[in-house]
Design a protein around this motif. Structure first.
Motif, short mmCIF file in Angstrom:
data_model
loop_
_atom_site.label_atom_id
_atom_site.label_comp_id
_atom_site.label_asym_id
_atom_site.label_seq_id
_atom_site.Cartn_x
_atom_site.Cartn_y
_atom_site.Cartn_z
N ILE A 99 49.88 -27.43 -2.13
CA ILE A 99 48.62 -27.81 -2.17
C ILE A 99 48.35 -28.82 -3.21
CG2 ILE A 99 45.99 -27.10 -2.09
CD1 ILE A 99 47.34 -24.17 -1.64
N GLN A 100 48.05 -30.12 -2.82
CA GLN A 100 47.64 -31.01 -3.93
C GLN A 100 46.16 -31.11 -4.24
OE1 GLN A 100 48.11 -35.07 -2.85
NE2 GLN A 100 47.15 -35.62 -4.61
N VAL A 101 46.05 -30.71 -5.55
CA VAL A 101 44.64 -30.36 -6.17
C VAL A 101 44.27 -31.59 -7.27
CG1 VAL A 101 43.03 -28.67 -7.48
CG2 VAL A 101 44.84 -27.96 -5.94
N LYS A 102 42.99 -31.83 -7.09
CA LYS A 102 42.74 -32.99 -8.12
C LYS A 102 41.59 -32.62 -9.19
CE LYS A 102 43.38 -36.77 -4.90
NZ LYS A 102 42.89 -37.96 -4.29
N LYS A 103 40.93 -31.16 -9.06
CA LYS A 103 40.17 -30.73 -10.05
C LYS A 103 40.62 -29.35 -10.28
CE LYS A 103 36.26 -33.51 -8.80
NZ LYS A 103 34.76 -33.61 -8.05
N SER A 104 40.73 -29.08 -11.45
CA SER A 104 41.23 -27.65 -11.84
C SER A 104 40.34 -26.47 -11.57
CB SER A 104 41.68 -27.75 -13.31
OG SER A 104 40.50 -28.20 -14.40
N ASN A 105 39.04 -27.04 -11.62
CA ASN A 105 38.24 -25.89 -11.35
C ASN A 105 37.98 -25.40 -9.99
OD1 ASN A 105 36.81 -28.30 -10.42
ND2 ASN A 105 34.74 -28.13 -11.37
N ILE A 106 38.82 -25.77 -9.21
CA ILE A 106 38.61 -25.44 -7.65
C ILE A 106 39.74 -24.70 -7.54
CG2 ILE A 106 37.58 -27.59 -6.76
CD1 ILE A 106 40.01 -28.39 -5.52
N LEU A 107 40.78 -24.31 -8.29
CA LEU A 107 41.66 -23.36 -8.34
C LEU A 107 41.12 -21.98 -7.76
CD1 LEU A 107 44.05 -24.15 -11.03
CD2 LEU A 107 44.49 -24.54 -8.65
N SER A 108 40.11 -21.46 -8.48
CA SER A 108 39.46 -20.17 -8.24
C SER A 108 39.13 -19.87 -6.74
CB SER A 108 38.50 -19.94 -9.11
OG SER A 108 37.18 -20.79 -9.22
N THR A 109 38.29 -20.97 -6.25
CA THR A 109 38.09 -21.00 -4.82
C THR A 109 39.08 -20.90 -3.72
OG1 THR A 109 35.99 -22.24 -5.35
CG2 THR A 109 36.90 -22.36 -3.06
N LEU A 110 40.33 -21.57 -4.19
CA LEU A 110 41.50 -21.68 -3.19
C LEU A 110 41.91 -20.21 -3.30
CD1 LEU A 110 43.00 -25.26 -3.69
CD2 LEU A 110 41.49 -24.19 -1.82
N ASN A 111 42.27 -19.92 -4.58
CA ASN A 111 42.95 -18.67 -4.85
C ASN A 111 42.03 -17.39 -4.44
OD1 ASN A 111 45.46 -19.13 -6.08
ND2 ASN A 111 44.36 -19.53 -7.81
N GLN A 112 40.89 -17.37 -4.17
CA GLN A 112 40.12 -16.21 -3.54
C GLN A 112 39.78 -16.48 -2.24
OE1 GLN A 112 36.51 -16.21 -6.14
NE2 GLN A 112 37.71 -16.18 -7.88
N THR A 113 40.36 -17.58 -1.47
CA THR A 113 40.07 -17.85 -0.09
C THR A 113 41.35 -17.96 0.72
OG1 THR A 113 39.67 -20.01 -0.40
CG2 THR A 113 37.77 -18.78 -0.40
N TRP A 114 41.55 -18.86 1.38
CA TRP A 114 42.82 -19.35 2.40
C TRP A 114 44.07 -19.24 1.57
CZ3 TRP A 114 46.15 -23.21 2.15
CH2 TRP A 114 45.80 -24.29 1.58
N ALA A 115 44.20 -19.62 0.31
CA ALA A 115 45.37 -19.60 -0.21
C ALA A 115 46.10 -18.59 -0.70
CB ALA A 115 45.48 -20.78 -1.40
N SER A 116 45.42 -17.48 -0.77
CA SER A 116 45.72 -16.07 -0.96
C SER A 116 46.28 -15.44 0.29
CB SER A 116 44.57 -15.18 -1.40
OG SER A 116 43.55 -15.16 -0.44
N ARG A 117 46.09 -15.98 1.31
CA ARG A 117 46.81 -15.67 2.58
C ARG A 117 48.21 -16.12 2.95
NH1 ARG A 117 43.45 -12.23 5.46
NH2 ARG A 117 41.40 -12.06 4.41
N CYS A 118 48.58 -17.05 2.00
CA CYS A 118 50.04 -17.74 2.16
C CYS A 118 50.85 -16.64 1.37
CB CYS A 118 50.11 -19.02 1.45
SG CYS A 118 49.08 -20.21 2.19
N ASN A 119 52.19 -16.53 1.78
CA ASN A 119 53.07 -15.61 0.92
C ASN A 119 53.20 -16.31 -0.26
OD1 ASN A 119 54.02 -15.27 4.05
ND2 ASN A 119 54.60 -13.42 3.16
N GLN A 120 53.52 -17.41 -0.35
CA GLN A 120 53.37 -18.22 -1.91
C GLN A 120 52.56 -19.36 -1.74
OE1 GLN A 120 57.66 -17.75 -3.58
NE2 GLN A 120 58.08 -18.37 -1.61
N SER A 121 51.91 -19.44 -3.00
CA SER A 121 51.16 -20.85 -3.15
C SER A 121 51.44 -21.68 -4.11
CB SER A 121 49.65 -20.56 -3.08
OG SER A 121 49.07 -19.93 -1.83
#
Length: 368
Positions: A99-121
């Motif tokens: 996942i390409q990210v441009k703002k560090s403050n959105i990591l929590s949103t991704l980790n708490q939503t769909w990215a947590s459902r990948c085996n590895q992110s």
């Protein structure tokens, strides 16, 4: 002499009148056409798709999903709920998400939503995208790629291809994470993925073969490619072919592949398509059997509300496999929703995984 002059003046007046009349009639028709475009044609995707795109089941190039029907109960209330056999197959898929990210403050949103459902992110940043005072967590699944150089009053940025190439070649991702995965999802952070629907779709493919999935697109490129903005899904075999080329170059600064005699596009999604094309791998038609999209190209509301998306919007010109506009745009097993804010991602995620409809099973959670 005077009568002769009046004779020719009469004919000249008549001919001029005819010309003016014809020009006026033509101008009036053009005016009416332009005036009515908004009501009768300009905004009518259905007319365009019926006459030009010819969307129907006979023209689809989808992968046959008939074998999957046996996994579902016959009752309408249960049609969306996978049985234990399908759940086992879905859960056995090892999915790695880059996942390409441009703002560090959105990591929590991704980790708490769909990215947590990948085996590895695995999250990666470009130093040119982050403010100078930004700090990133010091963990193995986050990479900061330094590629910008300060010159006078501007910074030169890495192209999206060079950034992605550097992630695969110069980070700890290459050392461990990619060797154990069956499938790879490559995407920007502003896309919501319904990972369960992706897993369901992937069980009909063998990751040992080369598959290249997403939204087939062509925006002034030499080949068709899957749009990064909608998410790119590669089987293990396809990803290995990509890695072989990257390892051979051993240098992400060059856009020319001497081994393939190929000049790569600066756009990452186009470059991936070019490399896989040299291996005979092309984007597949990922629409469902009704011609509806699994991978969207724009935000969900722009596809659902037909009036928000003119048929002559650039998206329809670049999208390779056309699908309906309006409420029937999207597959029941939609996979990606692009152009989503972090607020929208949390909102959609809440509706999908938390809200329960009385008397119906939630197909994602299996709960009533």
């Amino acid at each position: 002499m005077q009568s002769r002059w009046l004779y020719w003046l009469h004919w000249l007046t008549l001919i001029t009148g005819l010309i003016v009349g014809v020009l006026f009639a033509v101008s009036w028709e053009i005016y009416n056409l332009l005036l009515n475009v908004g009501d009768d044609y300009h905004r009518s995707y259905n007319v365009w798709s019926a006459n030009d795109a010819k969307i129907n089941g006979d023209h689809l190039n989808y992968v046959n999903m008939d074998s999957l029907e046996s996994y579902f109960a016959s009752d309408d209330e249960m049609m969306m709920i996978p049985d234990e056999n399908m759940k086992t197959q879905m859960n056995s898929i090892k999915l790695t998400c880059l996942i390409q990210v441009k703002k560090s403050n959105i990591l929590s949103t991704l980790n708490q939503t769909w990215a947590s459902r990948c085996n590895q992110s695995f999250f990666y940043f470009s130093s040119s995208d982050l403010p100078d005072n930004s700090t990133l967590p010091n963990v193995d699944n986050i990479a900061l790629i330094s590629g910008s150089s300060s010159r006078l009053f501007f910074k030169s940025k890495l192209s999206s291809w060079k950034l992605f190439c550097s992630v695969l070649l110069k980070t700890n991702f290459i050392k461990s994470q990619y060797s154990s995965a069956d499938w790879f999802l490559i995407a920007p952070s502003n896309v919501l993925f319904i990972i369960e629907n992706l897993r369901r779709y992937l069980i009909s493919f063998n990751s040992s073969n080369q598959f290249y999935l997403g939204l087939p697109y062509n925006n002034h490129a030499p080949i068709n490619y899957n749009s990064f903005d909608s998410g790119i899904v590669l089987s293990r075999a396809a990803f290995n072919s990509l890695m072989e080329v990257i390892k051979l170059t051993n240098n992400c600064n060059s856009n020319y592949l001497s081994s393939k005699r190929l000049s790569l596009d600066r756009r990452m999604d186009v470059a991936i398509g070019q490399i896989l094309n040299t291996h005979g791998v092309e984007p597949l038609d990922t629409r469902d059997k009704l011609g509806r999209a699994r991978f969207l190209g724009l935000s969900l509301d722009r596809h659902i509300f037909a009036d928000d998306l003119d048929f002559d919007h650039p998206f329809w010109q670049h999208n390779v496999y056309h699908f309906p506009n309006g409420p029937n745009c999207c597959s029941d097993h939609l996979i990606s929703i692009p152009d989503s804010s972090m607020r929208q991602i949390r909102f959609y995620y809440y509706l999908m995984y938390q809200v329960r409809v009385n008397g119906r099973l939630n197909p994602l959670t299996g709960r009533i």
